[in-house]
Write an enzyme that holds these catalytic residues in place. Sequence first.
Site, PDB file in Angstrom:
ATOM      1  N   ALA A 120       0.816  -1.216   0.000  1.00  0.00           N
ATOM      2  CA  ALA A 120       0.000   0.000   0.000  1.00  0.00           C
ATOM      3  C   ALA A 120       0.846   1.262   0.000  1.00  0.00           C
ATOM      4  O   ALA A 120       0.322   2.365   0.096  1.00  0.00           O
ATOM      5  CB  ALA A 120      -0.919  -0.014   1.225  1.00  0.00           C
ATOM      6  N   ASN A 188       2.184  -3.046   8.180  1.00  0.00           N
ATOM      7  CA  ASN A 188       2.806  -3.597   6.961  1.00  0.00           C
ATOM      8  C   ASN A 188       3.672  -2.556   6.269  1.00  0.00           C
ATOM      9  O   ASN A 188       4.789  -2.841   5.833  1.00  0.00           O
ATOM     10  CB  ASN A 188       1.727  -4.089   5.999  1.00  0.00           C
ATOM     11  CG  ASN A 188       1.129  -5.403   6.447  1.00  0.00           C
ATOM     12  OD1 ASN A 188       1.834  -6.386   6.617  1.00  0.00           O
ATOM     13  ND2 ASN A 188      -0.177  -5.424   6.661  1.00  0.00           N
ATOM     14  N   HIS A 218      -0.536   7.265   3.739  1.00  0.00           N
ATOM     15  CA  HIS A 218       0.802   6.991   4.272  1.00  0.00           C
ATOM     16  C   HIS A 218       1.763   7.996   3.659  1.00  0.00           C
ATOM     17  O   HIS A 218       1.823   8.131   2.436  1.00  0.00           O
ATOM     18  CB  HIS A 218       1.266   5.579   3.909  1.00  0.00           C
ATOM     19  CG  HIS A 218       0.302   4.506   4.314  1.00  0.00           C
ATOM     20  ND1 HIS A 218       0.061   4.198   5.638  1.00  0.00           N
ATOM     21  CD2 HIS A 218      -0.486   3.695   3.583  1.00  0.00           C
ATOM     22  CE1 HIS A 218      -0.843   3.229   5.692  1.00  0.00           C
ATOM     23  NE2 HIS A 218      -1.198   2.909   4.457  1.00  0.00           N
TER      24      HIS A 218
HETATM   25  N1  LIG Z   1       1.999  -4.803   2.520  1.00  0.00           N
HETATM   26  C1  LIG Z   1       0.918  -4.029   2.535  1.00  0.00           C
HETATM   27  O1  LIG Z   1       0.991  -2.845   2.279  1.00  0.00           O
HETATM   28  C2  LIG Z   1      -0.424  -4.640   2.853  1.00  0.00           C
HETATM   29  C3  LIG Z   1      -1.601  -3.926   2.563  1.00  0.00           C
HETATM   30  C4  LIG Z   1      -2.827  -4.507   2.862  1.00  0.00           C
HETATM   31  C5  LIG Z   1      -2.872  -5.764   3.470  1.00  0.00           C
HETATM   32  N2  LIG Z   1      -1.704  -6.418   3.759  1.00  0.00           N
HETATM   33  C6  LIG Z   1      -1.698  -7.741   4.400  1.00  0.00           C
HETATM   34  O2  LIG Z   1      -1.997  -8.721   3.412  1.00  0.00           O
HETATM   35  C7  LIG Z   1      -2.573  -9.860   4.049  1.00  0.00           C
HETATM   36  C8  LIG Z   1      -3.818 -10.298   3.276  1.00  0.00           C
HETATM   37  O3  LIG Z   1      -4.761  -9.240   3.271  1.00  0.00           O
HETATM   38  P1  LIG Z   1      -6.243  -9.460   2.705  1.00  0.00           P
HETATM   39  O4  LIG Z   1      -6.897  -8.131   2.763  1.00  0.00           O
HETATM   40  O5  LIG Z   1      -6.213 -10.175   1.410  1.00  0.00           O
HETATM   41  O6  LIG Z   1      -6.863 -10.417   3.830  1.00  0.00           O
HETATM   42  P2  LIG Z   1      -8.239 -11.244   3.759  1.00  0.00           P
HETATM   43  O7  LIG Z   1      -8.656 -11.433   5.182  1.00  0.00           O
HETATM   44  O8  LIG Z   1      -9.191 -10.610   2.812  1.00  0.00           O
HETATM   45  O9  LIG Z   1      -7.791 -12.670   3.147  1.00  0.00           O
HETATM   46  C9  LIG Z   1      -7.078 -13.641   3.889  1.00  0.00           C
HETATM   47  C10 LIG Z   1      -7.381 -15.009   3.273  1.00  0.00           C
HETATM   48  O10 LIG Z   1      -6.574 -15.994   3.953  1.00  0.00           O
HETATM   49  C11 LIG Z   1      -7.381 -17.155   4.156  1.00  0.00           C
HETATM   50  N3  LIG Z   1      -6.832 -17.914   5.281  1.00  0.00           N
HETATM   51  C12 LIG Z   1      -6.880 -17.615   6.603  1.00  0.00           C
HETATM   52  N4  LIG Z   1      -6.242 -18.550   7.328  1.00  0.00           N
HETATM   53  C13 LIG Z   1      -5.774 -19.471   6.456  1.00  0.00           C
HETATM   54  C14 LIG Z   1      -5.049 -20.696   6.589  1.00  0.00           C
HETATM   55  N5  LIG Z   1      -4.668 -21.155   7.786  1.00  0.00           N
HETATM   56  N6  LIG Z   1      -4.771 -21.398   5.476  1.00  0.00           N
HETATM   57  C15 LIG Z   1      -5.171 -20.956   4.253  1.00  0.00           C
HETATM   58  N7  LIG Z   1      -5.858 -19.805   4.057  1.00  0.00           N
HETATM   59  C16 LIG Z   1      -6.158 -19.070   5.160  1.00  0.00           C
HETATM   60  C17 LIG Z   1      -8.779 -16.614   4.417  1.00  0.00           C
HETATM   61  O11 LIG Z   1      -9.759 -17.605   4.174  1.00  0.00           O
HETATM   62  C18 LIG Z   1      -8.845 -15.445   3.432  1.00  0.00           C
HETATM   63  O12 LIG Z   1      -9.370 -15.850   2.190  1.00  0.00           O
HETATM   64  C19 LIG Z   1      -2.864  -9.439   5.497  1.00  0.00           C
HETATM   65  O13 LIG Z   1      -1.847  -9.933   6.362  1.00  0.00           O
HETATM   66  C20 LIG Z   1      -2.771  -7.923   5.458  1.00  0.00           C
HETATM   67  O14 LIG Z   1      -2.336  -7.375   6.698  1.00  0.00           O
HETATM   68  C21 LIG Z   1      -0.490  -5.901   3.431  1.00  0.00           C
END
Ligand SMILES: NC(=O)c1ccc[n+]([C@@H]2O[C@H](COP(=O)([O-])OP(=O)(O)OC[C@H]3O[C@@H](n4cnc5c(N)ncnc54)[C@H](O)[C@@H]3O)[C@@H](O)[C@H]2O)c1
Length: 266
Positions: A120, A188, A218
């Site tokens: 992000a 993150n 940010h």
């Molecule tokens: N780097 C960045 O700037 C940034 C920005 C936004 C989000 N993120 C991170 O990215 C990650 C994903 O975000 P998102 O919005 O897609 O989340 P989300 O909650 O929409 O999706 C997570 C997925 O993981 C699955 N899941 C959960 N536990 C599991 C397991 N044990 N095995 C298999 N699948 C499993 C869930 O069913 C879900 O489909 C998060 O950790 C979030 O903090 C990072």
Amino acid sequence: MPNPNFKDVKIKIGVAGCGALGSIVCKALQEGIKGYEFVGVSDLKTPDFGVPNMSFNELAKNCDLVVECLPPKVVPELAREVLGQNKDLIMISACALLLYPEIYDLTQNSQGRIMVPSGALSGLDAVTALSCAEIESAKIASTKPPKGFKGAPHVVQNDIKLDDISEKTLLFSGNAYEAAKAFPANVNVAASLSLAGIGPERTKVEVWADPNATGNAHEITVKGGSSTIINRVENQPDPTNPKSSMLAGHSIVAALKKMTTQITAV
Ligand SMILES: NC(=O)c1ccc[n+]([C@@H]2O[C@H](COP(=O)([O-])OP(=O)(O)OC[C@H]3O[C@@H](n4cnc5c(N)ncnc54)[C@H](O)[C@@H]3O)[C@@H](O)[C@H]2O)c1
């Protein structure tokens, strides 16, 4: 002699976690990204992207490269499987690097590597360039609507009444490690900046709550001898997961394209 990597060999790729961000990556892979063969996904639900749903172990076994889009607490388990099988990992949950330092240890005994996309955040290209010379200071200020911080340890421990915030308010100031403990769901971007720049101990983090904010902003300020980088990005919440932003999903797709495109801006 043509380079066979760009024309003949396809990287076998899988996606772990098919929520808001993982779905963006899966859709792009399903439509086709040059140089990749979409092999499988791993999710607790049954995503429909035309490839089989498998365990982390099977995903690592069948792929050269795995994209992580999971809740942070699940990341160490995936990292163990992927790096344990000497495969590469694209990790979007950058905060896992601060919250679970054992992930660093896993890389020491693996031929696999971890790549963290810009997510992000914007401006990391310039930060990595400046880090090749010298960075004196690095700061990130993140601003979100107050409700975006609900349940954060810092808010709970200090009994901060988010509903009572009527103007832009500084909730936290500290380094990236301290921010990870205080706001584990919001760091993150701080983790990514630390990695690109001068590490989590020297990266300063400010967390602001603004009742007038509609999305997440940010702003990074990075100073070095030859340059000062000031960069701001404003992201609207992802419609399927308000805690996420779609730019982070697109940054993964961009990272994949960079690795297989013959002429690219890096
Ligand atoms: N780097 C960045 O700037 C940034 C920005 C936004 C989000 N993120 C991170 O990215 C990650 C994903 O975000 P998102 O919005 O897609 O989340 P989300 O909650 O929409 O999706 C997570 C997925 O993981 C699955 N899941 C959960 N536990 C599991 C397991 N044990 N095995 C298999 N699948 C499993 C869930 O069913 C879900 O489909 C998060 O950790 C979030 O903090 C990072």
